[in-house]
Design a protein around this motif. Structure first.
Motif, PDB file in Angstrom:
ATOM      1  N   GLU A  73       8.562 -49.662  20.544  1.00 19.97           N
ATOM      2  CA  GLU A  73       7.590 -49.403  21.909  1.00 19.97           C
ATOM      3  C   GLU A  73       6.827 -48.113  22.881  1.00 19.97           C
ATOM      4  O   GLU A  73       8.123 -47.525  22.547  1.00 19.97           O
ATOM      5  N   ALA A  95       4.485 -53.970  21.130  1.00 16.41           N
ATOM      6  CA  ALA A  95       4.025 -54.636  22.876  1.00 16.41           C
ATOM      7  C   ALA A  95       2.774 -53.356  22.961  1.00 16.41           C
ATOM      8  O   ALA A  95       3.532 -52.710  24.390  1.00 16.41           O
ATOM      9  N   GLY A 152       1.867 -53.631  26.540  1.00 16.01           N
ATOM     10  CA  GLY A 152       3.404 -53.685  28.013  1.00 16.01           C
ATOM     11  C   GLY A 152       3.173 -55.199  28.558  1.00 16.01           C
ATOM     12  O   GLY A 152       3.505 -55.056  29.848  1.00 16.01           O
ATOM     13  N   ARG A 153       2.726 -55.813  27.979  1.00 19.64           N
ATOM     14  CA  ARG A 153       2.883 -57.734  28.251  1.00 19.64           C
ATOM     15  C   ARG A 153       1.510 -57.384  29.454  1.00 19.64           C
ATOM     16  O   ARG A 153       2.246 -58.404  30.243  1.00 19.64           O
ATOM     17  N   LYS A 189       1.565 -56.183  32.209  1.00 17.45           N
ATOM     18  CA  LYS A 189       2.015 -55.521  33.066  1.00 17.45           C
ATOM     19  C   LYS A 189       1.093 -54.724  34.360  1.00 17.45           C
ATOM     20  O   LYS A 189       1.707 -54.171  35.963  1.00 17.45           O
ATOM     21  N   ARG A 209      10.240 -49.172  29.970  1.00 16.52           N
ATOM     22  CA  ARG A 209      10.580 -49.893  28.890  1.00 16.52           C
ATOM     23  C   ARG A 209      10.618 -51.211  29.455  1.00 16.52           C
ATOM     24  O   ARG A 209      11.239 -51.844  30.525  1.00 16.52           O
ATOM     25  N   ILE A 210       9.546 -52.096  28.516  1.00 16.13           N
ATOM     26  CA  ILE A 210      10.022 -53.474  28.423  1.00 16.13           C
ATOM     27  C   ILE A 210      10.927 -54.032  27.791  1.00 16.13           C
ATOM     28  O   ILE A 210      11.671 -55.315  28.261  1.00 16.13           O
TER      29      ILE A 210
END
Length: 274
Positions: free
Chosen positions: A163, A188, A191-192, A194, A264-265
């Motif tokens: 990640e 990711a 970060g999707r 975000k 963190r995701i």
């Protein structure tokens, strides 16, 4: 520069710097359509995993694309409950069969869990020596996991997929991998979505007439990191590949680095044991 640009792994294998991640894409129509649209756009690097349960759809898309196998870079991964020497060899055969291909370009250990990753690595070394996979590596390994693995390994990991995004700028790990000739790869990377509203990302997006997502992916590339953004939308896939007509300055890269918050995701590798 284009989607055909590659990073050269320690063993000389060329890995496309931008690929398509297919995590959480449903097997069948969704993943087949997504992979085919990416391949139509010029992507040649597809990243799946046994855990994603969509290897068959990826394989179907590869077959239907009619693109010569040697032009593609296909990655999959051994899941946690498949780890161990014999178990990994069997998992590899299952994945290869589902994908419908004769060899893999990259096979990865998905997580450093359960105390089995050294046995699993021995299996990856065998697959590599037998010519069934062009390169082998790991995912989600921190420096201490890598050191533990390397001290007993015959073949060092060529890739570490982790990640990595501006709010999780793993600078020390990136430097460790660079010093040990391990290619870092970002999962990711966006970060999707975000933190697309971060002021510096908006400012740079306006400056370069790009999106915040494109700024982040360019940041990856200028750090020498392979990146695999996920999208099943063809227009978004095209945007994610449109990274080659601008360059961030060193100062701008540093400003993005400073977005790091250790956020963190996914799981922390030391805390994920399932």
């Amino acid at each position: 520069m284009s989607l055909t640009d590659t990073a050269t792994l320690k063993n000389g294998v060329k890995m496309p710097q931008v690929g398509l991640g297919v995590y959480k894409m449903e097997d069948g129509n969704e993943v087949v359509k997504a992979v085919k649209s990416a391949l139509d756009l010029g992507y040649r690097h597809i990243d799946t995993a046994s855990f994603y349960d969509n290897e068959e759809g990826v394989g179907q898309a590869i077959l239907e694309s009619k693109i010569p196998r040697e032009e593609l870079f296909i990655t999959t991964k051994v899941w946690n409950d498949e780890q161990g020497y014999e178990e990994t060899l069997q998992a590899f055969d299952r994945s290869l069969n589902k994908l419908g291909i004769e060899y893999l370009d990259l096979y990865l250990i998905h997580w450093p869990v359960g105390g089995k990753y050294k046995e699993t690595w021995k299996a990856l070394e065998k697959l590599y020596k037998d010519g069934k996979v062009k390169a082998i590596g790991v995912c989600n390994f921190m420096e201490h996991h890598l050191e533990d693995l390397i001290k007993d390994a015959e073949v060092k990991p060529m890739v570490n997929q982790v990640e990595f995004h501006p709010e999780l700028y793993q600078k020390d790990l990136a430097e460790y991998c660079r010093q040990n000739e391990i290619q870092l790869e970002a999962w990711a990377p966006l970060g999707r979505g975000k933190y697309f509203d971060a002021a510096i990302l908006k400012e740079l997006a306006d400056k370069y007439n790009k999106t915040p997502a494109q700024i982040i992916l360019k940041w990856d590339l200028q750090h020498g990191i392979v990146t695999i953004p996920k999208s099943s939308n063809k227009d978004r896939q095209a945007q994610n590949a449109d990274l080659y007509d601008f360059e961030l300055t060193d100062e701008e890269i540093q400003q993005i680095n400073e977005l790091h918050k250790d956020n963190r995701i996914g799981f922390h590798p030391d805390e994920f044991n399932s």
